[in-house]
Scaffold this active site. Structure first.
Site, PDB file in Angstrom:
ATOM      1  N   HIS A 109       0.848  -1.183   0.000  1.00  0.00           N
ATOM      2  CA  HIS A 109       0.000   0.000   0.000  1.00  0.00           C
ATOM      3  C   HIS A 109       0.886   1.235   0.000  1.00  0.00           C
ATOM      4  CE1 HIS A 109      -1.583   3.288   2.617  1.00  0.00           C
ATOM      5  NE2 HIS A 109      -2.567   3.248   1.732  1.00  0.00           N
ATOM      6  N   ASN A 111       0.464   5.863  -0.454  1.00  0.00           N
ATOM      7  CA  ASN A 111      -0.303   7.031  -0.851  1.00  0.00           C
ATOM      8  C   ASN A 111       0.525   8.294  -0.634  1.00  0.00           C
ATOM      9  OD1 ASN A 111      -1.416   8.622   1.724  1.00  0.00           O
ATOM     10  ND2 ASN A 111      -1.476   6.426   2.193  1.00  0.00           N
ATOM     11  N   ARG A 113      -0.577  12.537  -0.503  1.00  0.00           N
ATOM     12  CA  ARG A 113      -1.730  13.426  -0.546  1.00  0.00           C
ATOM     13  C   ARG A 113      -1.332  14.849  -0.158  1.00  0.00           C
ATOM     14  NH1 ARG A 113      -1.827   9.824   3.514  1.00  0.00           N
ATOM     15  NH2 ARG A 113      -1.781  10.640   5.654  1.00  0.00           N
ATOM     16  N   ARG A 264     -16.303   9.049  -3.880  1.00  0.00           N
ATOM     17  CA  ARG A 264     -16.877   7.945  -4.659  1.00  0.00           C
ATOM     18  C   ARG A 264     -16.582   6.631  -3.946  1.00  0.00           C
ATOM     19  NH1 ARG A 264     -15.164   4.957  -9.401  1.00  0.00           N
ATOM     20  NH2 ARG A 264     -16.919   4.584 -10.813  1.00  0.00           N
TER      21      ARG A 264
END
Length: 309
Positions: A109, A111, A113, A264
């Site tokens: 994993h 990410n 941001r 979403r």
């Protein structure tokens, strides 16, 4: 420093490019193709979700980019920053998850941001970066863990000698299941609310973390992808995936932020594995490879001090 439109544009360009780079590398390893799904959000912004399903190597992989705006920061973003409650926000990021088919290939994993909070009082915007990467093996190998953490250290080295140790501690603390009393995996790097050194320095760290994901992960994938496995390994993989689901739904701030912001749902929950399992009060056989994962790998450990040979 005031973060203007050029700076925001530079972050967006980097994140969109990183998404394409990682998708390309995963497609080359698997031989399959990612579905490409662009979406918009009524409150402002949208994103691009790219998902590979039922590949030869990856049972499911998702690499999502989003850039959204909203009238009020979600609670997940203000829990530790109460002074920002009620502010308008702009958030963008890339988030990825890879669930391999072979149980000897770990789940990964990552990410990166960027978030800006604004108000109408004339006070300047508050901004910060966050992100990191972590590894969740089903079967532990010291050489894989050492490689992962050496690459994590390399990502941090340009920004200070003590930064790797600091972000590793944050990762060990964050990716932990309190109700199980165990780590999700072997950790890596984690940072949040990060603006140290100003915009250029903070953006530099975010880029370095994003750029080091593939060098950290792909050599491990290639090393383990052809190892033979059977029903026992598959059953254990599914049980460990169940723990992964527990963390993402119970504790992960990114999941909560996405759902609270009206994001979403399909794109937010693409981090979940396609198959997982739970077994009542399951414990591994003493001395087994499954027991060794918990005993030797799912605890904070100085992997840089280990012999990878």
């Amino acid at each position: 420093m005031v973060v203007g439109s050029e700076s925001v544009g530079a972050v967006r360009e980097y994140l969109a490019g990183l998404q394409s780079e990682i998708v390309g590398a995963l497609e080359a390893a698997d031989g399959g193709r990612f579905a490409d799904d662009s979406w918009t959000r009524s409150e402002g912004g949208g994103g691009r979700s790219r998902v590979l399903r039922d590949g030869k190597l990856f049972e499911q992989a998702g690499v999502g980019f989003s850039h959204i705006e909203g009238a009020e920061l979600p609670e997940a973003a203000t829990a530790q920053r109460q002074e920002l409650r009620g502010r308008r926000f702009e958030a963008m990021g890339i988030s990825l998850i890879v669930h391999p088919r072979n149980p000897y290939v770990p789940t990964a994993h990552a990410n990166v941001r960027f978030l800006i909070a604004r108000d109408d009082t004339g006070e300047g915007p508050v901004w910060w970066f966050g992100g990191g990467f972590d590894l969740t093996p089903y079967y532990g190998f010291v050489e894989d863990a050492v490689h992962w953490h050496r690459t994590a250290r390399a990502a941090c080295e340009p920004f200070g000698e003590d930064l790797y140790a600091r972000l590793k501690r944050e990762c060990d603390a964050y990716f932990f299941l309190p109700h199980r009393g165990e780590a999700r995996g072997i950790g890596g790097l984690f940072f949040d609310d990060w603006s140290e050194g100003g915009f250029e320095a903070a953006f530099g760290l975010a880029r370095s973390v994003g750029d080091h994901f593939l060098p950290a992960y792909m050599p491990i994938v290639e090393r383990r992808r052809n190892r033979e496995w059977g029903e026992r390994e598959r059953e254990f993989q599914l049980l460990r995936r169940g723990r992964y689901v527990e963390f993402n739904l119970l504790y992960d701030r990114g999941t909560r932020f996405g759902l609270q912001s009206g994001g979403r749902t399909a794109s937010i929950l693409m981090s979940l594995p396609p198959f997982a399992a739970w077994s009542y009060d399951w414990t591994p056989e003493a001395g087994s490879a499954e027991a060794r994962l918990a005993d030797d790998f799912l605890r904070p450990r100085d992997w840089l001090g280990e012999n990878a040979d």
